[in-house]
Write a protein that holds these residues in place. Structure first.
Motif, mmCIF file in Angstrom:
data_model
loop_
_atom_site.group_PDB
_atom_site.id
_atom_site.type_symbol
_atom_site.label_atom_id
_atom_site.label_comp_id
_atom_site.label_asym_id
_atom_site.label_seq_id
_atom_site.Cartn_x
_atom_site.Cartn_y
_atom_site.Cartn_z
ATOM 1 N N CYS A 272 91.219 31.425 25.159
ATOM 2 C CA CYS A 272 91.287 30.654 24.637
ATOM 3 C C CYS A 272 89.427 30.968 24.420
ATOM 4 O O CYS A 272 89.283 31.227 24.813
ATOM 5 C CB CYS A 272 91.454 29.622 23.564
ATOM 6 S SG CYS A 272 91.778 28.887 25.297
ATOM 7 N N GLU A 273 88.564 30.022 23.366
ATOM 8 C CA GLU A 273 87.153 30.090 23.624
ATOM 9 C C GLU A 273 86.832 29.018 24.666
ATOM 10 O O GLU A 273 85.919 28.946 25.683
ATOM 11 C CB GLU A 273 86.382 29.354 22.470
ATOM 12 C CG GLU A 273 86.386 30.718 21.193
ATOM 13 C CD GLU A 273 86.137 30.656 20.338
ATOM 14 O OE1 GLU A 273 85.887 28.927 19.154
ATOM 15 O OE2 GLU A 273 85.538 31.429 19.409
ATOM 16 N N ASP A 274 87.966 27.636 24.977
ATOM 17 C CA ASP A 274 87.901 26.651 25.609
ATOM 18 C C ASP A 274 88.888 25.882 25.668
ATOM 19 O O ASP A 274 89.581 25.939 25.804
ATOM 20 C CB ASP A 274 86.473 25.666 25.519
ATOM 21 C CG ASP A 274 86.275 25.060 26.254
ATOM 22 O OD1 ASP A 274 86.478 25.004 27.600
ATOM 23 O OD2 ASP A 274 85.382 24.169 25.981
ATOM 24 N N GLY B 124 89.659 27.220 19.683
ATOM 25 C CA GLY B 124 89.488 28.792 19.366
ATOM 26 C C GLY B 124 90.772 29.742 19.812
ATOM 27 O O GLY B 124 90.245 30.359 20.554
ATOM 28 N N PHE C 9 92.816 32.594 20.440
ATOM 29 C CA PHE C 9 92.939 33.875 20.423
ATOM 30 C C PHE C 9 93.986 34.745 19.689
ATOM 31 O O PHE C 9 94.641 35.241 20.751
ATOM 32 C CB PHE C 9 91.770 35.053 21.127
ATOM 33 C CG PHE C 9 89.896 34.790 21.060
ATOM 34 C CD1 PHE C 9 89.503 34.946 20.158
ATOM 35 C CD2 PHE C 9 90.225 33.746 22.478
ATOM 36 C CE1 PHE C 9 88.389 34.872 20.532
ATOM 37 C CE2 PHE C 9 88.503 33.945 22.960
ATOM 38 C CZ PHE C 9 88.050 34.075 21.518
ATOM 39 N N ILE D 11 90.288 39.717 21.250
ATOM 40 C CA ILE D 11 89.192 39.179 20.884
ATOM 41 C C ILE D 11 88.227 40.347 20.427
ATOM 42 O O ILE D 11 87.491 41.525 21.235
ATOM 43 C CB ILE D 11 89.153 38.915 22.457
ATOM 44 C CG1 ILE D 11 89.546 37.610 23.280
ATOM 45 C CG2 ILE D 11 86.635 38.182 22.659
ATOM 46 C CD1 ILE D 11 89.606 37.470 24.458
ATOM 47 N N MET E 214 80.328 35.812 26.679
ATOM 48 C CA MET E 214 80.947 34.445 25.789
ATOM 49 C C MET E 214 80.618 33.482 26.491
ATOM 50 O O MET E 214 80.377 33.024 27.330
ATOM 51 C CB MET E 214 82.401 34.841 26.277
ATOM 52 C CG MET E 214 83.085 35.978 25.532
ATOM 53 S SD MET E 214 84.835 36.092 25.622
ATOM 54 C CE MET E 214 85.641 34.997 25.305
ATOM 55 N N LYS F 125 81.941 30.434 26.876
ATOM 56 C CA LYS F 125 83.061 30.252 27.217
ATOM 57 C C LYS F 125 84.600 31.201 26.903
ATOM 58 O O LYS F 125 84.566 31.094 26.582
ATOM 59 C CB LYS F 125 84.005 28.999 27.670
ATOM 60 C CG LYS F 125 82.429 27.965 28.115
ATOM 61 C CD LYS F 125 83.337 26.223 27.785
ATOM 62 C CE LYS F 125 82.135 25.436 28.031
ATOM 63 N NZ LYS F 125 83.108 24.243 27.940
ATOM 64 N N LEU F 126 85.635 31.171 28.651
ATOM 65 C CA LEU F 126 86.402 31.731 28.186
ATOM 66 C C LEU F 126 87.586 31.116 28.421
ATOM 67 O O LEU F 126 87.295 30.929 30.257
ATOM 68 C CB LEU F 126 86.764 33.478 28.420
ATOM 69 C CG LEU F 126 88.324 33.566 28.769
ATOM 70 C CD1 LEU F 126 88.645 34.343 27.037
ATOM 71 C CD2 LEU F 126 88.371 35.847 29.138
ATOM 72 N N VAL G 162 88.925 28.434 32.924
ATOM 73 C CA VAL G 162 87.436 28.325 32.479
ATOM 74 C C VAL G 162 86.457 29.124 32.916
ATOM 75 O O VAL G 162 86.127 28.307 33.759
ATOM 76 C CB VAL G 162 87.182 26.600 31.915
ATOM 77 C CG1 VAL G 162 86.127 27.454 30.822
ATOM 78 C CG2 VAL G 162 88.089 26.059 31.031
#
Length: 169
Positions: free
Chosen positions: A11-13, A26, A28, A32, A42, A44-45, A118
């Motif tokens: 996800c993004e965070d 966010g 995925f 991605i 990115m 953040k991942l 993260v």
């Protein structure tokens, strides 16, 4: 599922909340996909790795590895110490929190161990694959993988140049 197997959420965070909760932002669900070509970054991942364990038979430690196909060294390698204190915590409210199954002898206590990682400013130099691998009690388990790619210019261009298509096994 058996101990050591599991799954991953990319996800993004992932944000820590009160009372041990997390907010996952966010997710995925598929690849991605970047709207521009590589290299890319990115902001953040987030990677939430969920490993099935038996709280009555935990090994002393396990390793979680995040790998990227574009580099030889792992992106991250986490040694997770499963001390007696952690084992006791996993058993604290078991079986009181769960209804008693008259057929169960409590030979195992299934739990899910969640490990949140993260990565700030995650650099992606080229298209490739992320993999998360768990080494549990001497065996390796692939928990999940995710393709990172650039968006196709258009569907008609994709179909006309099939030699550049990517196959995932």
């Amino acid at each position: 599922m058996k101990a050591g197997e599991g799954y991953v959420i990319f996800c993004e965070d992932i944000r820590a909340e009160a009372a041990g909760r997390s907010t996952i932002v966010g997710v995925f669900s598929e690849d991605i996909i970047f709207s521009s070509d590589f290299p890319n970054t990115m902001p953040k991942l987030g990677v939430q790795s969920n490993v099935y364990v038996d709280a009555l038979a935990l090994p002393n430690n396990m390793t979680l590895r995040v790998e990227a196909s574009w580099q030889e060294e792992p992106v991250a390698e986490l040694e997770i110490d499963l001390s007696d204190e952690i084992k006791e915590h996993m058993l604290d409210d078991y079986p009181s929190r769960y209804p008693r199954d008259p057929l169960s002898t409590f030979d195992s206590v299934p739990r899910i161990l969640s490990i949140v990682t993260v990565f700030p400013l995650f650099e992606v130099p080229q298209q490739g694959m992320l993999r998360v691998v768990c080494n549990y009690d001497g065996s390796e388990y692939l928990l999940g993988r995710k393709l990172i790619r650039a968006a196709a210019a258009s569907r008609s261009e994709e179909q006309s140049d099939e030699s550049e298509s990517i196959l995932i096994e």
